[in-house]
Scaffold this motif. Structure first.
Motif, PDB file in Angstrom:
ATOM      1  N   THR A   1      -7.416  12.182   5.013  1.00  0.00           N
ATOM      2  CA  THR A   1      -8.184  13.055   5.907  1.00  0.00           C
ATOM      3  C   THR A   1      -7.902  12.761   7.385  1.00  0.00           C
ATOM      4  N   LYS A   2      -6.973  11.848   7.639  1.00  0.00           N
ATOM      5  CA  LYS A   2      -6.576  11.465   9.003  1.00  0.00           C
ATOM      6  C   LYS A   2      -7.740  10.894   9.811  1.00  0.00           C
TER       7      LYS A   2
ATOM      8  N   CYS B   1     -10.086   2.550   3.401  1.00  0.00           N
ATOM      9  CA  CYS B   1      -9.941   4.006   3.317  1.00  0.00           C
ATOM     10  C   CYS B   1     -11.167   4.614   2.623  1.00  0.00           C
ATOM     11  N   PRO B   2     -11.925   5.449   3.340  1.00  0.00           N
ATOM     12  CA  PRO B   2     -13.160   5.991   2.762  1.00  0.00           C
ATOM     13  C   PRO B   2     -12.932   7.029   1.665  1.00  0.00           C
ATOM     14  N   VAL B   3     -11.731   7.622   1.603  1.00  0.00           N
ATOM     15  CA  VAL B   3     -11.470   8.655   0.590  1.00  0.00           C
ATOM     16  C   VAL B   3     -10.475   8.173  -0.479  1.00  0.00           C
ATOM     17  N   LYS B   4     -10.188   6.883  -0.471  1.00  0.00           N
ATOM     18  CA  LYS B   4      -9.281   6.281  -1.468  1.00  0.00           C
ATOM     19  C   LYS B   4      -7.907   6.953  -1.479  1.00  0.00           C
ATOM     20  N   ALA B   5      -7.385   7.223  -0.264  1.00  0.00           N
ATOM     21  CA  ALA B   5      -6.072   7.859  -0.131  1.00  0.00           C
ATOM     22  C   ALA B   5      -4.949   6.840  -0.021  1.00  0.00           C
ATOM     23  N   ILE B   6      -5.286   5.572  -0.196  1.00  0.00           N
ATOM     24  CA  ILE B   6      -4.260   4.528  -0.195  1.00  0.00           C
ATOM     25  C   ILE B   6      -4.441   3.709  -1.463  1.00  0.00           C
ATOM     26  N   GLU B   7      -3.360   3.561  -2.199  1.00  0.00           N
ATOM     27  CA  GLU B   7      -3.412   2.755  -3.422  1.00  0.00           C
ATOM     28  C   GLU B   7      -2.417   1.623  -3.311  1.00  0.00           C
ATOM     29  N   LYS B   8      -2.621   0.604  -4.139  1.00  0.00           N
ATOM     30  CA  LYS B   8      -1.676  -0.515  -4.123  1.00  0.00           C
ATOM     31  C   LYS B   8      -0.703  -0.360  -5.275  1.00  0.00           C
TER      32      LYS B   8
ATOM     33  N   PRO C   1       0.827  -1.195   0.000  1.00  0.00           N
ATOM     34  CA  PRO C   1       0.000   0.000   0.000  1.00  0.00           C
ATOM     35  C   PRO C   1       0.869   1.254   0.000  1.00  0.00           C
ATOM     36  N   LYS C   2       0.352   2.292  -0.613  1.00  0.00           N
ATOM     37  CA  LYS C   2       1.050   3.576  -0.638  1.00  0.00           C
ATOM     38  C   LYS C   2       0.043   4.653  -0.244  1.00  0.00           C
ATOM     39  N   ILE C   3       0.372   5.430   0.771  1.00  0.00           N
ATOM     40  CA  ILE C   3      -0.527   6.473   1.256  1.00  0.00           C
ATOM     41  C   ILE C   3      -0.330   7.743   0.437  1.00  0.00           C
ATOM     42  N   LEU C   4      -1.431   8.272  -0.068  1.00  0.00           N
ATOM     43  CA  LEU C   4      -1.423   9.547  -0.793  1.00  0.00           C
ATOM     44  C   LEU C   4      -1.733  10.636   0.232  1.00  0.00           C
ATOM     45  N   GLN C   5      -0.687  11.244   0.771  1.00  0.00           N
ATOM     46  CA  GLN C   5      -0.831  12.173   1.881  1.00  0.00           C
ATOM     47  C   GLN C   5      -1.743  13.362   1.562  1.00  0.00           C
TER      48      GLN C   5
END
Length: 93
Positions: free
Chosen positions: A41-42, A81-88, A33-37
């Motif tokens: 939304t924390k 993640c409810p806002v799709k801020a993590i992608e694979k 997983p990669k977090i899109l900072q």
């Protein structure tokens, strides 16, 4: 007749509670997983649902990060993640 006892080596077993930090398991991944900072939304749902406790929260900034030494790549965080801020992404060894 004498019973023969087998010796069984313990492997990949967590024998004490709270000891999972003693076993680096990140080499098992195919995807990571990669977090899109900029989209995060924390809400920390990724942190709450990570079965490996591989997601960290910075105490000062509240930003989340992934400790890849312990992330097995299950991608539960991606689906939670409810806002799709993590992608694979494909793990590059």
């Amino acid at each position: 007749m004498a019973e023969k006892k087998m010796k069984i080596n313990v492997g990949a077993v967590i024998t004490l509670p709270g000891s999972s930090r003693n076993y680096k398991t990140g080499a098992w991944r195919v995807f990571k997983p990669k977090i899109l900072q900029d989209k995060c939304t924390k809400c920390y749902q990724c942190w709450q649902t990570c079965p490996d406790a591989a997601i960290r929260i910075d105490e000062k900034t509240g930003r989340v990060s992934i400790d890849y030494d312990y992330c097995k790549g299950c991608l539960i965080c991606v689906s939670q993640c409810p806002v799709k801020a993590i992608e694979k992404e494909v793990e590059k060894k």
